[in-house]
Design an enzyme around this catalytic site. Structure first.
Site, PDB file in Angstrom:
ATOM      1  N   TYR A 133      87.180  69.913 154.947  1.00 13.19           N
ATOM      2  CA  TYR A 133      87.339  69.440 156.322  1.00 13.19           C
ATOM      3  C   TYR A 133      88.409  68.356 156.365  1.00 13.19           C
ATOM      4  CZ  TYR A 133      82.772  71.608 157.242  1.00 13.19           C
ATOM      5  OH  TYR A 133      81.724  72.487 157.365  1.00 13.19           O
ATOM      6  N   HIS A 183      85.965  72.247 162.585  1.00 10.79           N
ATOM      7  CA  HIS A 183      85.437  73.229 161.651  1.00 10.79           C
ATOM      8  C   HIS A 183      86.257  73.170 160.358  1.00 10.79           C
ATOM      9  CE1 HIS A 183      82.714  75.138 164.516  1.00 10.79           C
ATOM     10  NE2 HIS A 183      83.667  75.024 165.427  1.00 10.79           N
ATOM     11  N   LYS A 236      89.175  80.602 158.481  1.00 13.79           N
ATOM     12  CA  LYS A 236      89.333  79.762 157.293  1.00 13.79           C
ATOM     13  C   LYS A 236      90.309  80.415 156.327  1.00 13.79           C
ATOM     14  CE  LYS A 236      84.744  77.676 157.545  1.00 13.79           C
ATOM     15  NZ  LYS A 236      84.799  77.769 158.991  1.00 13.79           N
TER      16      LYS A 236
END
Length: 393
Positions: A292, A300, A347
């Site tokens: 993070y 997120h 991601k």
């Protein structure tokens, strides 16, 4: 390769009206806080001209080592909030992340029969989404059956109504669903009922990597022995954190090994923490770590990390008593699966290779202290999913 320059834009920010409040609560990135006299100018901050007037505020938190769960338990509520709010270390054992069990219990007692708690609102909306998908699927099946029957009978099919997110209405199936989704506004003359205080039974659970980083690098955590409740020194912590991965502990084959699971995982954790990333566990997305930029409250996770051990000397792998995850060659199907799972949640997948030094060039004295970590090297490779239809340009 490092992550100083991300391969894509930062993780998507989380919505909500508490952004300013979160900036105030989570203003410090680490438990240690440097403070200076207010009379000093900002130029002094930039040039470091405070000298001995700068103060270092060390919270000196305490935690109890628990070998069974391979973690350190912080039972003091004040210490738990400091470690969570200053760097997002650990997680509540009764919560998903932030130790909020007590606040949720108090809110549930106040809301009993009056309004819905946040957990009940979440479950209600999940049930509504599930019911909407079922109703839509049933409507599509009825429309298909009607069209097939109309074709067989040689007539025009009746118009079908397929519910959408804008037209579908949830069914009130319980008394809870009819309650308001938030506490009502308080009337000035309303009498507030006094409730008996609840005992907070939740503790903050630190991983061994988080605990050792707080002990060795920041010196803001004292680890207590689980039996005597006496403080453990650095050498004993170093040995105990490695011994929990050795079963049974007294076998000499486990002693003085460079490929201890704790050492490999800590090398990766220390690498990213030293670069300023907030590091959390990634088991939810089938990876080892999540990175993070500021913390789970603000954004997120931007990166998902798979830790891959690499032996400098292949002979050490053959003689190793440890079964290191990802040390063997994995298939492309496995890699594609992990990559797609994380691409679906926005991601970027990172393959982090931790090179384990050869056992022959590391002495037992060096392995008995954290100084041996200087012999480990970490390199990361960014892996992005290739989608031909979207990447032709």
């Amino acid at each position: 390769m490092s992550l100083i320059t991300p391969s894509r834009q930062k993780g998507s920010p989380k919505g909500g009206g508490r952004r300013a409040e979160n900036n105030r609560i989570y203003a410090h990135p680490l438990p240690l806080v440097f403070s200076a006299p207010e009379s000093r100018s900002r130029i002094g901050h930039v040039l470091g001209l405070f000298g001995t007037n700068t103060r270092l505020e060390n919270p000196h938190c305490e935690g109890v080592f628990d070998p069974a769960t391979r973690s350190v338990w912080v039972t003091n509520e004040k210490d738990s909030m400091i470690l969570w709010r200053r760097g997002f270390f650990g997680k509540g054992d009764l919560s998903r992340s932030e130790p909020s069990w007590l606040a949720r219990q108090v809110n549930a007692r106040k809301a009993a029969g009056k309004y819905m708690t946040s957990e009940e609102v979440r479950e209600k909306r999940r049930a509504e989404r599930k019911q909407f998908k079922m109703d839509r699927a049933a409507a599509i099946a009825r429309a298909a059956a009607e069209a097939e029957a109309a074709f067989a009978e040689g007539r025009e099919a009746a118009p079908a109504f397929i519910p959408s997110g804008a037209t579908w209405k949830p069914h009130q199936s319980s008394e809870i669903s009819s309650l308001p989704e938030g506490p009502p506004e308080k009337h000035p003359d309303e009498v507030v009922e006094e409730l008996e205080p609840l005992e907070n039974v939740e503790h903050l659970q630190l991983t061994l990597q988080e605990a050792f980083f707080l002990v060795w690098n920041l010196d803001c955590l004292t680890v207590l022995d689980p039996h005597t409740r006496e403080p453990m020194d650095l050498r004993r912590i170093w040995q105990s954190f490695q011994e929990v991965h050795c079963i049974p502990v007294d076998l000499p084959v486990y002693a003085n090994r460079c490929d201890n699971i704790f050492l490999v995982n800590y090398a990766a954790y220390h690498y990213y923490r030293s670069l300023g990333w907030v590091v959390k566990g990634g088991i939810k997305f089938c990876v080892d770590l999540l990175l993070y930029k500021r913390g789970p409250v603000f954004h997120h996770a931007e990166f998902a990390v798979v830790v891959i051990p690499v032996y400098e000397d292949p002979a050490d792998k053959e003689s190793s008593p440890f079964n290191l995850p990802n040390s063997d060659t994995f298939s492309w199907s496995w890699l594609s699966t992990i990559n797609r799972v994380n691409a679906q949640v926005q991601k970027t997948l990172i393959l982090t290779y931790v090179t384990i030094p050869a056992q022959s060039r590391v002495s037992a004295d060096l392995l008995s202290s954290p100084a041996c970590l200087a012999l480990y090297s970490v390199r990361d490779v960014v892996l992005r999913r290739f989608i031909p239809a979207r990447m032709r340009d």
